[in-house]
Motif scaffolding. Structure first.
Motif, short mmCIF file in Angstrom:
data_model
loop_
_atom_site.label_atom_id
_atom_site.label_comp_id
_atom_site.label_asym_id
_atom_site.label_seq_id
_atom_site.Cartn_x
_atom_site.Cartn_y
_atom_site.Cartn_z
N HIS A 1 -8.00 5.20 -19.94
CA HIS A 1 -7.39 4.72 -21.05
C HIS A 1 -6.57 5.96 -21.51
CE1 HIS A 1 -11.17 2.33 -21.14
NE2 HIS A 1 -10.41 1.91 -22.18
N VAL B 1 -12.03 6.56 -30.50
CA VAL B 1 -11.25 5.43 -31.52
C VAL B 1 -12.02 5.47 -32.62
CG1 VAL B 1 -11.04 2.96 -31.75
CG2 VAL B 1 -10.48 4.18 -29.64
N ALA B 2 -13.40 5.81 -32.73
CA ALA B 2 -14.12 5.89 -34.17
C ALA B 2 -13.59 7.09 -35.07
CB ALA B 2 -15.57 5.86 -33.88
N LEU C 1 -16.25 4.55 -21.24
CA LEU C 1 -16.09 3.81 -22.56
C LEU C 1 -16.90 4.16 -23.67
CD1 LEU C 1 -16.12 0.28 -21.05
CD2 LEU C 1 -14.46 1.13 -22.36
N ILE C 2 -18.16 4.86 -23.38
CA ILE C 2 -18.84 5.68 -24.62
C ILE C 2 -18.09 6.64 -25.33
CG2 ILE C 2 -20.65 7.27 -25.15
CD1 ILE C 2 -22.36 5.74 -22.89
N ARG D 1 -14.92 4.92 -26.98
CA ARG D 1 -15.13 4.21 -28.44
C ARG D 1 -15.48 5.45 -29.38
NH1 ARG D 1 -19.05 1.21 -24.89
NH2 ARG D 1 -18.07 -0.55 -24.28
N GLN D 2 -15.97 6.54 -28.96
CA GLN D 2 -16.16 7.46 -29.89
C GLN D 2 -14.91 8.23 -30.48
OE1 GLN D 2 -19.05 8.56 -31.32
NE2 GLN D 2 -17.83 10.26 -32.60
N GLU E 1 -19.22 2.87 -17.87
CA GLU E 1 -19.52 2.87 -19.33
C GLU E 1 -19.69 4.02 -19.93
OE1 GLU E 1 -20.44 0.28 -20.99
OE2 GLU E 1 -20.36 -1.49 -19.29
N VAL F 1 -11.86 -5.60 -21.86
CA VAL F 1 -10.67 -4.73 -22.30
C VAL F 1 -9.49 -5.59 -21.83
CG1 VAL F 1 -9.28 -2.85 -21.79
CG2 VAL F 1 -11.56 -2.61 -21.94
#
Length: 261
Positions: free
Chosen positions: A82, A51-52, A44-45, A48-49, A41, A221
């Motif tokens: 990733h 990707v944002a 993934l934080i 995701r950041q 997790e 995913v």
């Protein structure tokens, strides 16, 4: 199990270490209760950041895919991270060692997917059917943890210690080569520094990719058409100081190179 607030803080600490290139102490030292779910997790934080902020996920890597590495980490399965487009490095552009903390290289047989893979029920046959080609690859690994003093949850949280990747030009159909019998030799400035064989990866790199497809589904995913998958290293990881010029040669699969300045 960590609270969401602690997960967010540890993710921020890792992200800052990567940006500043100032390493941090192992997460597991100050947070002995951290578990694998926490670690994924946290990973993934940060994904995701990124990707944002504009990064694009273009694949995944498998780590801890050799028996020796699993014994060292006292685990019985691999881990994963990733691959982002902004992490890609290139054969014709030297990498600045100063952009990393403790860079190392690993030699891998890369997979290029032509079709989406199923999740929980993914088999080795599914992987072979979905693979457009194998490609020679070098993964650039790094750690944001001081002096590689990592335990399992440290490396998972830190995107499985991934930092970059490069594919050589060759593309070979799974129908035209035995993925379990590819010999690999890594040289640095012409000197052999590592040798291995593709079956060092769980006995068959296809096994690692099938495991990955099943594992990532639990975190929402999926492995998709066009993705690149690095299934794990054929050799031990090799330090990459400035001035290094690595060439990885694979039987039946061509070569790939990566330089550091």
């Amino acid at each position: 199990m960590l609270s969401s607030e602690v997960r967010e803080q540890l993710a921020a600490d890792l992200a800052q270490a990567e940006r500043s290139r100032v390493p941090i102490s192992p997460l597991t030292d100050a947070n002995p209760e951290i578990d694998v779910v926490d670690a994924y997790e946290i990973q993934l934080i940060n994904i995701r950041q990124r990707v944002a902020e504009g990064a694009r996920i273009i694949g995944h890597k498998v780590g801890l895919s050799s028996e020796a590495m699993q014994k060292m980490m006292n685990v019985d399965e691999p881990d994963y991270g990733h691959l982002l487009d902004e992490m890609q490095v290139f054969e014709d552009r030297p990498v600045r060692s100063a952009n990393y903390l403790y860079p190392r290289v690993e030699v891998e047989v890369g997979f290029v997917l032509a079709d989406d893979l199923p999740g929980a029920g993914c088999t080795e046959d599914d992987v072979l059917a979905a693979t457009a080609a194998f490609a020679p690859a070098i993964e650039l690994i790094d750690t944001r943890i001081t002096n590689w003093q990592i335990k399992l949850c440290d490396t998972i949280a830190d995107n499985a210690s991934s930092a970059g990747w490069v594919l050589g030009e060759a593309r070979v159909s799974p129908k035209d080569i035995d993925i379990r019998a590819i010999d690999a030799v890594l040289t640095n400035n012409g000197e052999v520094v590592a040798e291995g064989r593709s079956d060092a990866v769980l006995g068959n790199p296809v096994t690692a990719v099938a495991w990955l497809a099943r594992k990532v589904e639990a975190f929402g995913v999926r492995l998709k058409a066009g993705d690149i998958v690095l299934p794990g290293s054929c050799t031990r990881a090799i330090d990459a100081p400035p001035g290094s010029h690595f060439v990885a040669d694979f039987t039946g699969l061509g070569s790939v190179q990566l330089s550091f300045e």
